[in-house]
Design a protein around this motif. Sequence first.
Motif, mmCIF file in Angstrom:
data_model
loop_
_atom_site.group_PDB
_atom_site.id
_atom_site.type_symbol
_atom_site.label_atom_id
_atom_site.label_comp_id
_atom_site.label_asym_id
_atom_site.label_seq_id
_atom_site.Cartn_x
_atom_site.Cartn_y
_atom_site.Cartn_z
ATOM 1 N N MET A 1 0.765 -1.189 0.133
ATOM 2 C CA MET A 1 -0.172 0.196 0.284
ATOM 3 C C MET A 1 1.095 1.522 -0.140
ATOM 4 S SD MET A 1 -3.110 -1.076 2.783
ATOM 5 C CE MET A 1 -4.152 0.198 2.536
ATOM 6 N N TYR A 2 2.019 1.076 0.678
ATOM 7 C CA TYR A 2 3.080 2.151 0.570
ATOM 8 C C TYR A 2 3.988 2.103 -0.473
ATOM 9 C CZ TYR A 2 0.706 3.028 4.255
ATOM 10 O OH TYR A 2 -1.206 3.183 5.144
ATOM 11 N N PRO A 3 3.897 2.457 -2.298
ATOM 12 C CA PRO A 3 5.104 1.690 -2.526
ATOM 13 C C PRO A 3 6.262 3.029 -2.385
ATOM 14 C CG PRO A 3 3.514 2.669 -4.331
ATOM 15 C CD PRO A 3 3.039 2.276 -2.104
ATOM 16 N N GLY A 4 7.456 2.926 -2.928
ATOM 17 C CA GLY A 4 8.972 3.624 -1.992
ATOM 18 C C GLY A 4 8.819 4.173 -1.338
ATOM 19 N N SER A 5 8.248 3.249 0.350
ATOM 20 C CA SER A 5 8.385 4.480 1.437
ATOM 21 C C SER A 5 9.997 2.948 1.990
ATOM 22 C CB SER A 5 6.712 3.400 2.752
ATOM 23 O OG SER A 5 7.627 3.425 4.003
ATOM 24 N N ARG A 6 10.383 3.581 3.085
ATOM 25 C CA ARG A 6 11.432 3.892 3.807
ATOM 26 C C ARG A 6 11.293 2.428 4.393
ATOM 27 N NH1 ARG A 6 13.516 7.118 6.403
ATOM 28 N NH2 ARG A 6 15.944 6.301 6.790
ATOM 29 N N PHE A 7 9.504 2.816 4.979
ATOM 30 C CA PHE A 7 9.896 1.906 6.576
ATOM 31 C C PHE A 7 10.031 2.248 7.511
ATOM 32 C CE2 PHE A 7 8.296 -0.332 2.774
ATOM 33 C CZ PHE A 7 6.221 -0.299 2.835
ATOM 34 N N ARG A 8 9.882 3.701 7.769
ATOM 35 C CA ARG A 8 11.180 3.643 9.125
ATOM 36 C C ARG A 8 10.315 4.880 9.440
ATOM 37 N NH1 ARG A 8 14.959 1.019 11.045
ATOM 38 N NH2 ARG A 8 15.580 3.125 12.175
ATOM 39 N N MET A 9 9.613 5.536 10.900
ATOM 40 C CA MET A 9 9.387 6.434 10.792
ATOM 41 C C MET A 9 10.547 7.412 11.412
ATOM 42 S SD MET A 9 7.131 7.707 14.696
ATOM 43 C CE MET A 9 5.651 7.307 14.513
#
Length: 141
Positions: free
Chosen positions: A40-48
Amino acid sequence: MGDLNTAPAPIRAFHIMAKPAGAICNLDCKYCYFLSKEMMYPGSRFRMADELLETFVKQYIEAQKVPEMTFAWQGGEPTLMGLDFFKRVIHYQQKHAKPGLTIHNALQTNSTLLDDWCRFFKEHNFLIGISLDGAQAALSR
Ligand code: SF4
């Protein structure tokens, strides 16, 4: 019956479950419903990001008029953020806490990445939930 115009402001309490690493996990349990959310979040680093972390902590505290509150950390696997991330959590909570406010932290983890975390958890009184997904993932292979 009290006058509505002079009634005290209501206490606003709510609960947010923060997922600082999003749907990322170091395991790959075949029954996991959550890992696919990554798409659902293409390109996200998945780090706040650190700036977002401080904003979240500040606004979560400011938005509630309660004597105590709990920050809940979940994933994916939240310990992928590393211990320093949670040290910053404590720093920002202490920075933005209002006098008299008691802050609790709860963290759900598959526990496979925990090594030198326990002293920190004890020192800051974290409530730790450990799921046994690691064993399940190994058995499913
Ligand atoms: S440990 Fe939990 S979050 Fe990670 S893959 Fe397994 S069920 Fe999903």
